[in-house]
Scaffold this active site. Structure first.
Site, short mmCIF file in Angstrom:
data_model
loop_
_atom_site.label_atom_id
_atom_site.label_comp_id
_atom_site.label_asym_id
_atom_site.label_seq_id
_atom_site.Cartn_x
_atom_site.Cartn_y
_atom_site.Cartn_z
N CYS A 213 0.95 -1.08 0.07
CA CYS A 213 0.00 0.08 0.01
C CYS A 213 0.84 1.31 0.00
O CYS A 213 0.41 2.07 -0.75
CB CYS A 213 -0.82 0.01 1.11
SG CYS A 213 -1.80 -1.47 1.51
N CYS B 262 -7.81 -2.75 -4.55
CA CYS B 262 -6.24 -2.60 -4.68
C CYS B 262 -5.51 -3.86 -4.49
O CYS B 262 -4.53 -3.86 -5.46
CB CYS B 262 -5.90 -1.59 -3.27
SG CYS B 262 -5.87 0.20 -3.68
#
Lengths: 267, 106
Positions: free
Chosen positions: A183, A228
């Protein structure tokens, strides 16, 4: 008299100590937060911003309307609706979403807003839990979170949440998937830069559940997180898995102080 | 099907008023396929009609090119107090209706 450079160093050190005392208990992780904090809406184009700002045009408001209806519908063997216990959501649910996820002693686990709604359904209403990401679950969550619009994300990490927070923090920085990205590589180290045609945001959850133009629908924060995972070609964890809950805890801390925008509109 | 209609509650006779409607609908284009490769049948809200005290003031025919959760806005002239009623139907035959009332003063 100390040399000028040394005086500067002393002043900086004093300023640092003063800053630390001002923010209260600081984790070593504090430097990981983006500065300045920017909500995802600041990275979108003017048309998306105007869509979010107009309460009628904002498509997410359709789910708020539906949630408002569901709030008053009796469910389960108890024959009770949300309103029977919590009365008006405008007052009883104000600011609630800003505190979530929380640690629930009875459940002995981290509970997000969706989890709390289902705990209410099974324990208080004697009703079946709602399926995660179903239309009714989205509508109720959005309606409840909408009552906190304008409130600031608290993102507190009490002792009971500490373990979950640390796992989320670790997960945030762990490389995953075929793209071998974490991330942090996009949303901490490269926010504000462009990825193909888009500007990378800081990756905060303050607008969720949000209407995403790409989905042509409203979705939860966990759906966004799973997107994601998909993006970096990693295996997507199931909804309400500990992994996603830990990330939610970390993200709330990371984005604390941001204003809740639910229902937000994103690309 | 959830829908929202926005009509000013009060208006003066002869005033131009804005009327807005948003309908929650997937607007399935008919060009997509499911996980097994089967085409997903087209299902869009194909007709929206608006009546002001029974008289038709607006009609729209929508197709595959319209995004999910269609939003429409148009204007009309406030003539008399009464009801503004929207009716719509999708390809699956599901109908929806939503109404709002307006008070018109002289």
């Amino acid at each position: 008299m100390l040399p000028r450079s040394l005086r500067h160093a002393c002043a900086l050190a004093c300023l640092f100590v003063w800053t630390c005392t001002q923010i209260g208990p600081v984790f070593a992780a504090d430097a990981e937060r983006p500065s300045p904090l920017r909500s995802g809406i600041e990275f979108t184009s003017a048309d998306v911003r105007s869509l979010q700002d107009d309460d009628f045009q904002n498509p997410g408001m359709l789910w708020v309307t539906r949630g408002e209806e569901l709030w008053r519908v009796a469910a389960g063997k108890s024959g009770k609706s949300c309103a029977d216990c919590h009365q008006r959501a405008e007052t009883s649910m104000k600011g609630v979403a800003a505190r979530y996820p929380v640690y629930d002693a009875a459940a002995g686990d981290v509970v997000n807003l969706e989890g709390r709604i289902n705990l209410c359904r099974t324990h208080r209403q004697a009703a079946k839990p709602l399926v995660y990401e179903s239309e009714n679950m989205l509508a109720l969550t959005t309606y409840v979170a909408h009552q906190s619009r304008g409130a600031r994300v608290e993102g507190a990490v009490p002792t009971e949440l500490r373990a979950s927070f640390e796992r989320g923090r670790e997960r945030y920085r762990k490389r995953i998937g075929q793209m071998d990205l974490a991330c942090t590589h996009c949303h901490q180290q490269n926010w504000g830069r462009t990825l193909l045609a888009q500007t990378i945001s800081q990756g905060h959850g303050n607008a969720y559940p949000a209407y995403r133009l790409e989905w042509q629908s409203l979705g939860s924060l966990q759906r966004r997180l799973r997107a994601c995972y998909f993006g970096v070609r990693a295996e997507m964890p199931p909804y309400q898995s500990p992994e996603l809950l830990d990330l939610e805890v970390y993200l709330a801390w990371r984005g604390r102080g941001l204003t809740i925008e639910t229902p937000g509109v994103r690309r | 099907m959830v829908a929202r209609v926005q009509v000013p509650g009060n208006a003066k006779r002869g005033e131009i008023i804005d009327i807005r409607i948003a309908i929650q609908h997937k607007m399935e284009t008919g060009f997509r396929f499911d996980l097994f490769g089967k085409p997903i049948p087209k299902n869009v809200v194909n007709e929206v009609v608006c009546r002001y005290n029974g008289a038709e003031i607006f009609r729209a025919e929508l197709g595959s090119g319209i995004a999910a959760n269609p939003y429409m806005q148009f204007s009309t002239i406030a003539e008399a107090s009464g009801e503004i009623v929207f009716d719509w139907v999708d390809d699956a035959g599901e109908r929806g209706t939503e109404r709002a009332s307006i008070t018109v003063s002289a």
